[in-house]
Design an enzyme around this catalytic site. Structure first.
Site, PDB file in Angstrom:
ATOM      1  N   SER A  79       0.873  -1.232   0.153  1.00  0.00           N
ATOM      2  CA  SER A  79      -0.078   0.077  -0.006  1.00  0.00           C
ATOM      3  C   SER A  79       0.917   1.426  -0.137  1.00  0.00           C
ATOM      4  O   SER A  79       0.431   2.213  -0.230  1.00  0.00           O
ATOM      5  CB  SER A  79      -1.119   0.027   1.098  1.00  0.00           C
ATOM      6  N   LYS A 126      -6.217   5.600   7.619  1.00  0.00           N
ATOM      7  CA  LYS A 126      -5.246   6.283   6.871  1.00  0.00           C
ATOM      8  C   LYS A 126      -5.496   7.722   6.866  1.00  0.00           C
ATOM      9  O   LYS A 126      -4.511   8.558   7.146  1.00  0.00           O
ATOM     10  CB  LYS A 126      -4.677   5.612   5.740  1.00  0.00           C
TER      11      LYS A 126
END
Length: 185
Positions: A74, A119
């Site tokens: 990611s 996030k």
């Protein structure tokens, strides 16, 4: 074929048909016939040929990336931007604080990740003003952007670089692509 994704697409397109591959081995080309089989992984069925293709690159420079507690793909977009920033003159961001996420492939396509909502809040709490989100994650972003953070939708490395140019040059950041309500459906 020029990539492993091209190979996978060709295998899926031909289903269970016998495939013939030209393989370079030991300096000579040989022909290999393979019959794909169906396999199910993570609830998805696809045709496979029993090999796992890898892409190997030889760079003209040494690239070393070491981050603690970062696992999985990611961080691909952010690693790519960091490398470009190191290899080009000046600051890529014009000194602005930004964060982001997304896988990246050899063609520069930015792919989806897990845990994007967490996030977003982590980036805002760390002081980021801008956040690059994979276009394919927009459905999870809409309605969950913390105050003080502008999410910039990106599908490619090129789009991220274009957005950074706008940010670095004090351009119209409100005009940058974002995740919209339509993306949530």
């Amino acid at each position: 074929m020029t990539s492993s994704s091209d190979l996978r697409a060709q295998i899926q397109e031909h289903g269970g048909e016998r495939l013939t591959f030209a393989v370079a081995r030991g300096g000579e080309e040989i022909s290999v016939e393979v019959v794909p089989e169906q396999a199910t992984q993570a609830g998805e069925t696809s045709w496979v040929i029993g090999v796992y293709p890898l892409t190997h690159y030889e760079f003209p420079i040494d690239v070393t990336i070491q981050l603690d507690n970062v696992g999985g793909p990611s961080a691909g977009l952010m690693f790519a931007l960091g490398i470009i920033d190191q290899l080009t003159p000046g600051e890529l961001t014009g000194g602005e604080d930004f964060a982001g996420t997304g896988t990246i492939d050899s063609d520069g396509a930015v792919g989806p990740i897990g845990g994007i909502r967490q996030k977003l809040y982590g980036a805002r709490d760390a002081g980021a003003e801008f956040f690059f989100a994979p276009e394919s994650n927009c459905g999870e972003v809409v309605g969950h952007v913390p105050d003080g953070l502008q999410v910039i939708r990106t599908a490619t490395l090129e789009e991220a670089l274009e957005a950074l140019e706008v940010i670095a040059n004090d351009g119209d950041v409100e005009a940058l692509p974002s995740c919209s309500t339509a993306d949530a459906y």
